[in-house]
Design a protein around this motif. Structure first.
Motif, PDB file in Angstrom:
ATOM      1  N   ILE A   9       0.819  -1.360   0.091  1.00  0.00           N
ATOM      2  CA  ILE A   9       0.021   0.032   0.088  1.00  0.00           C
ATOM      3  C   ILE A   9       0.907   1.188  -0.107  1.00  0.00           C
ATOM      4  N   LYS A  10       0.608   2.045  -0.849  1.00  0.00           N
ATOM      5  CA  LYS A  10       1.544   3.374  -0.935  1.00  0.00           C
ATOM      6  C   LYS A  10       0.740   4.486  -0.187  1.00  0.00           C
ATOM      7  N   GLU A  11      -0.655   4.656  -0.129  1.00  0.00           N
ATOM      8  CA  GLU A  11      -1.108   5.863   0.364  1.00  0.00           C
ATOM      9  C   GLU A  11      -2.507   5.299   0.988  1.00  0.00           C
ATOM     10  N   LEU A  12      -2.911   5.744   2.086  1.00  0.00           N
ATOM     11  CA  LEU A  12      -4.190   5.384   2.671  1.00  0.00           C
ATOM     12  C   LEU A  12      -5.092   6.503   3.273  1.00  0.00           C
ATOM     13  N   ASP A  13      -6.167   6.480   3.223  1.00  0.00           N
ATOM     14  CA  ASP A  13      -6.976   7.487   3.782  1.00  0.00           C
ATOM     15  C   ASP A  13      -7.920   6.698   4.763  1.00  0.00           C
ATOM     16  N   ALA A  14      -8.322   7.274   5.708  1.00  0.00           N
ATOM     17  CA  ALA A  14      -9.301   6.601   6.551  1.00  0.00           C
ATOM     18  C   ALA A  14      -9.954   7.519   7.509  1.00  0.00           C
ATOM     19  N   ASP A  15     -11.246   7.245   8.061  1.00  0.00           N
ATOM     20  CA  ASP A  15     -11.850   7.945   8.915  1.00  0.00           C
ATOM     21  C   ASP A  15     -11.270   8.054  10.238  1.00  0.00           C
ATOM     22  N   SER A  16     -11.807   9.100  10.950  1.00  0.00           N
ATOM     23  CA  SER A  16     -11.330   9.388  12.258  1.00  0.00           C
ATOM     24  C   SER A  16     -11.276   8.308  13.364  1.00  0.00           C
ATOM     25  N   GLY A  17     -12.459   7.406  12.988  1.00  0.00           N
ATOM     26  CA  GLY A  17     -12.395   6.169  13.984  1.00  0.00           C
ATOM     27  C   GLY A  17     -11.141   5.311  13.985  1.00  0.00           C
ATOM     28  N   TYR A  18     -10.489   5.354  12.847  1.00  0.00           N
ATOM     29  CA  TYR A  18      -8.991   4.701  12.929  1.00  0.00           C
ATOM     30  C   TYR A  18      -7.948   5.484  13.387  1.00  0.00           C
ATOM     31  N   TYR A  19      -8.033   6.678  13.873  1.00  0.00           N
ATOM     32  CA  TYR A  19      -6.993   7.531  14.489  1.00  0.00           C
ATOM     33  C   TYR A  19      -6.464   6.998  15.533  1.00  0.00           C
ATOM     34  N   SER A  20      -4.940   6.651  15.693  1.00  0.00           N
ATOM     35  CA  SER A  20      -4.137   6.421  16.834  1.00  0.00           C
ATOM     36  C   SER A  20      -2.915   6.952  16.438  1.00  0.00           C
ATOM     37  N   ASN A  21      -2.194   7.369  17.568  1.00  0.00           N
ATOM     38  CA  ASN A  21      -0.768   7.663  17.317  1.00  0.00           C
ATOM     39  C   ASN A  21       0.082   6.621  16.865  1.00  0.00           C
ATOM     40  N   ARG A  22      -0.384   5.269  17.469  1.00  0.00           N
ATOM     41  CA  ARG A  22       0.665   4.078  17.328  1.00  0.00           C
ATOM     42  C   ARG A  22       0.403   3.864  15.638  1.00  0.00           C
ATOM     43  N   SER A  74     -10.314  13.342  15.827  1.00  0.00           N
ATOM     44  CA  SER A  74     -11.746  13.449  16.155  1.00  0.00           C
ATOM     45  C   SER A  74     -11.969  15.166  16.218  1.00  0.00           C
ATOM     46  N   TYR A  75     -11.046  15.905  16.337  1.00  0.00           N
ATOM     47  CA  TYR A  75     -11.351  17.125  16.408  1.00  0.00           C
ATOM     48  C   TYR A  75     -11.588  17.922  14.918  1.00  0.00           C
ATOM     49  N   THR A  76     -10.447  17.259  14.275  1.00  0.00           N
ATOM     50  CA  THR A  76     -10.310  17.800  12.965  1.00  0.00           C
ATOM     51  C   THR A  76     -11.575  17.235  11.894  1.00  0.00           C
ATOM     52  N   ALA A  77     -11.831  15.969  12.410  1.00  0.00           N
ATOM     53  CA  ALA A  77     -13.152  15.545  11.718  1.00  0.00           C
ATOM     54  C   ALA A  77     -14.266  16.123  11.930  1.00  0.00           C
ATOM     55  N   ARG A  92     -16.671  18.177   9.189  1.00  0.00           N
ATOM     56  CA  ARG A  92     -17.891  17.947   9.063  1.00  0.00           C
ATOM     57  C   ARG A  92     -18.950  19.286   9.324  1.00  0.00           C
ATOM     58  N   ARG A  93     -18.433  20.123  10.211  1.00  0.00           N
ATOM     59  CA  ARG A  93     -19.058  21.545  10.395  1.00  0.00           C
ATOM     60  C   ARG A  93     -18.673  22.577   9.421  1.00  0.00           C
ATOM     61  N   HIS A  94     -17.851  22.545   8.654  1.00  0.00           N
ATOM     62  CA  HIS A  94     -17.141  23.463   7.787  1.00  0.00           C
ATOM     63  C   HIS A  94     -16.563  24.502   8.446  1.00  0.00           C
ATOM     64  N   LEU A  95     -15.799  24.066   9.444  1.00  0.00           N
ATOM     65  CA  LEU A  95     -15.084  25.032  10.334  1.00  0.00           C
ATOM     66  C   LEU A  95     -13.617  25.214   9.871  1.00  0.00           C
ATOM     67  N   PRO A  96     -12.780  26.138  10.019  1.00  0.00           N
ATOM     68  CA  PRO A  96     -11.549  26.123   9.737  1.00  0.00           C
ATOM     69  C   PRO A  96     -10.721  25.130  10.575  1.00  0.00           C
ATOM     70  N   ILE A  97      -9.774  24.320   9.992  1.00  0.00           N
ATOM     71  CA  ILE A  97      -9.011  23.265  10.676  1.00  0.00           C
ATOM     72  C   ILE A  97      -8.115  23.737  11.739  1.00  0.00           C
ATOM     73  N   GLY A  98      -8.297  23.375  13.076  1.00  0.00           N
ATOM     74  CA  GLY A  98      -7.447  23.921  13.980  1.00  0.00           C
ATOM     75  C   GLY A  98      -8.510  24.796  15.100  1.00  0.00           C
ATOM     76  N   SER A  99      -9.516  25.268  14.471  1.00  0.00           N
ATOM     77  CA  SER A  99     -10.384  26.379  15.280  1.00  0.00           C
ATOM     78  C   SER A  99     -11.078  25.432  16.525  1.00  0.00           C
ATOM     79  N   THR A 100     -11.365  24.166  16.584  1.00  0.00           N
ATOM     80  CA  THR A 100     -11.803  23.686  17.858  1.00  0.00           C
ATOM     81  C   THR A 100     -10.820  23.821  19.022  1.00  0.00           C
ATOM     82  N   ILE A 101      -9.551  23.205  18.628  1.00  0.00           N
ATOM     83  CA  ILE A 101      -8.374  23.163  19.579  1.00  0.00           C
ATOM     84  C   ILE A 101      -7.945  24.514  19.970  1.00  0.00           C
ATOM     85  N   GLU A 102      -8.031  25.663  18.907  1.00  0.00           N
ATOM     86  CA  GLU A 102      -7.812  27.035  19.441  1.00  0.00           C
ATOM     87  C   GLU A 102      -8.869  27.383  20.428  1.00  0.00           C
ATOM     88  N   ASP A 103     -10.156  27.327  20.243  1.00  0.00           N
ATOM     89  CA  ASP A 103     -11.147  27.632  21.085  1.00  0.00           C
ATOM     90  C   ASP A 103     -11.060  26.884  22.548  1.00  0.00           C
TER      91      ASP A 103
END
Length: 131
Positions: free
Chosen positions: A48-61, A78-81, A85-96
């Motif tokens: 596999i050369k590239e992989l996209d997955a939904d946030s349910g698969y996110y883990s640092n490991r 999960s924050y970025t996802a 979904r809410r059409h917000l700027p990326i990183g805005s949830t964490i910044e808030d």
């Protein structure tokens, strides 16, 4: 107790064909990605050369393992996802969430706008994710 099953399906982006699937009793997806990658590579005989997955698969490991294998990986946390979904700027949830907190490098702590000091004491794992 009600038995539950979790179906995993991997789709080839170019052809739209299912190249791997599995059924698990795990309630969480984030521990299943590494095994699915291995199964797909074994069954197709291709790396596999590239992989996209939904946030349910996110883990640092999982991301670290895929990057070590040289797989170009895109899995939002999960924050970025939620922002996508809410059409917000990326990183805005964490910044808030961080607004008003003042970091003290000497004590490696944050002072809350309401007064209490927040100190990092220990890490934990929640649903397979390092928190």
């Amino acid at each position: 107790i009600v038995p539950g099953y979790n179906l995993q399906a991997c789709i080839d982006k170019g052809s739209g064909l299912i190249v791997g699937c599995d059924v698990s009793t795990s309630a969480s997806d984030n521990k299943l990605l590494e095994g699915m990658v291995r199964r797909i590579e074994e069954s197709t005989g291709q790396e596999i050369k590239e992989l996209d997955a939904d946030s349910g698969y996110y883990s640092n490991r999982a991301i670290a393992i895929l990057e070590e294998k040289g797989i170009d990986t895109c899995i939002p946390d999960s924050y970025t996802a939620g922002e996508i979904r809410r059409h917000l700027p990326i990183g805005s949830t964490i910044e808030d969430r961080q607004k008003g907190f003042i970091y003290d490098e000497g004590s490696d702590s944050y002072r809350c706008p309401e007064g209490p000091v927040c100190v990092h004491r220990t890490g934990r794992e929640e649903i397979g994710q390092d928190m």
